[in-house]
Design a protein around this motif. Structure first.
Motif, mmCIF file in Angstrom:
data_model
loop_
_atom_site.group_PDB
_atom_site.id
_atom_site.type_symbol
_atom_site.label_atom_id
_atom_site.label_comp_id
_atom_site.label_asym_id
_atom_site.label_seq_id
_atom_site.Cartn_x
_atom_site.Cartn_y
_atom_site.Cartn_z
ATOM 1 N N LYS A 3 -2.446 -19.591 29.234
ATOM 2 C CA LYS A 3 -3.453 -18.536 29.247
ATOM 3 C C LYS A 3 -3.240 -17.623 28.044
ATOM 4 C CE LYS A 3 -3.534 -18.485 34.237
ATOM 5 N NZ LYS A 3 -2.254 -19.080 34.602
ATOM 6 N N ILE A 4 -4.309 -17.334 27.362
ATOM 7 C CA ILE A 4 -4.252 -16.357 26.274
ATOM 8 C C ILE A 4 -4.169 -14.992 26.936
ATOM 9 C CG2 ILE A 4 -5.492 -15.351 24.330
ATOM 10 C CD1 ILE A 4 -6.885 -18.103 24.045
ATOM 11 N N ASN A 5 -3.303 -14.155 26.444
ATOM 12 C CA ASN A 5 -3.112 -12.853 27.054
ATOM 13 C C ASN A 5 -4.165 -11.866 26.547
ATOM 14 O OD1 ASN A 5 -2.149 -10.444 28.126
ATOM 15 N ND2 ASN A 5 -0.120 -11.342 28.271
ATOM 16 N N ILE A 6 -5.339 -11.954 27.108
ATOM 17 C CA ILE A 6 -6.479 -11.164 26.664
ATOM 18 C C ILE A 6 -6.260 -9.667 26.910
ATOM 19 C CG2 ILE A 6 -8.936 -10.727 27.075
ATOM 20 C CD1 ILE A 6 -9.185 -13.784 27.555
ATOM 21 N N ILE A 7 -5.709 -9.312 28.057
ATOM 22 C CA ILE A 7 -5.502 -7.892 28.351
ATOM 23 C C ILE A 7 -4.475 -7.300 27.391
ATOM 24 C CG2 ILE A 7 -4.661 -6.231 30.060
ATOM 25 C CD1 ILE A 7 -5.915 -7.996 32.215
ATOM 26 N N LYS A 13 -4.640 -3.861 20.461
ATOM 27 C CA LYS A 13 -5.686 -3.511 19.493
ATOM 28 C C LYS A 13 -6.150 -2.075 19.689
ATOM 29 C CE LYS A 13 -7.656 -8.052 18.540
ATOM 30 N NZ LYS A 13 -8.851 -8.913 18.713
ATOM 31 N N ALA A 14 -6.126 -1.613 20.934
ATOM 32 C CA ALA A 14 -6.530 -0.240 21.236
ATOM 33 C C ALA A 14 -5.413 0.755 20.913
ATOM 34 C CB ALA A 14 -6.928 -0.124 22.704
ATOM 35 N N HIS A 57 -12.366 -3.635 22.733
ATOM 36 C CA HIS A 57 -11.303 -4.587 22.443
ATOM 37 C C HIS A 57 -11.146 -5.690 23.484
ATOM 38 C CE1 HIS A 57 -10.153 -1.915 19.238
ATOM 39 N NE2 HIS A 57 -10.148 -0.919 20.094
ATOM 40 N N LEU A 58 -11.609 -5.472 24.710
ATOM 41 C CA LEU A 58 -11.432 -6.459 25.773
ATOM 42 C C LEU A 58 -12.617 -7.405 25.820
ATOM 43 C CD1 LEU A 58 -9.808 -7.468 28.241
ATOM 44 C CD2 LEU A 58 -11.120 -5.849 29.622
#
Length: 79
Positions: A3-7, A13-14, A57-58
């Motif tokens: 899983k790509i760690n999107i959160i 990025k924030a 960013h999400l």
């Protein structure tokens, strides 16, 4: 599938720490860590607040697709 760690990516990025994001959402650093490491999935209410806190960013659509894929995998069904 990894899983790509999107959160986590969106949080970084924030420019926020887990503690800062947790404070904005009314949860502790441990909850943010659990979401980022796929030990837990945020509730619908928390996910909505998460999207607002990390916007733009999400990538919410990508995150929800990963959740759906994880829930439909044979490994997830066996648990």
């Amino acid at each position: 599938m990894d899983k790509i760690n999107i959160i986590r990516t969106a949080r970084l990025k924030a420019g926020m720490t887990q503690t800062q994001l947790g404070a904005r959402l009314g949860v502790g650093k441990a909850a943010v860590s659990a979401w980022e490491n796929w030990r837990e999935v945020p509730s619908t209410q928390r996910l909505s607040r998460l999207a607002r806190a990390l916007d733009p960013h999400l990538d919410l659509h990508a995150y929800l697709a990963q959740v759906a894929t994880a829930k439909s995998s044979p490994k997830a069904r066996a648990a």
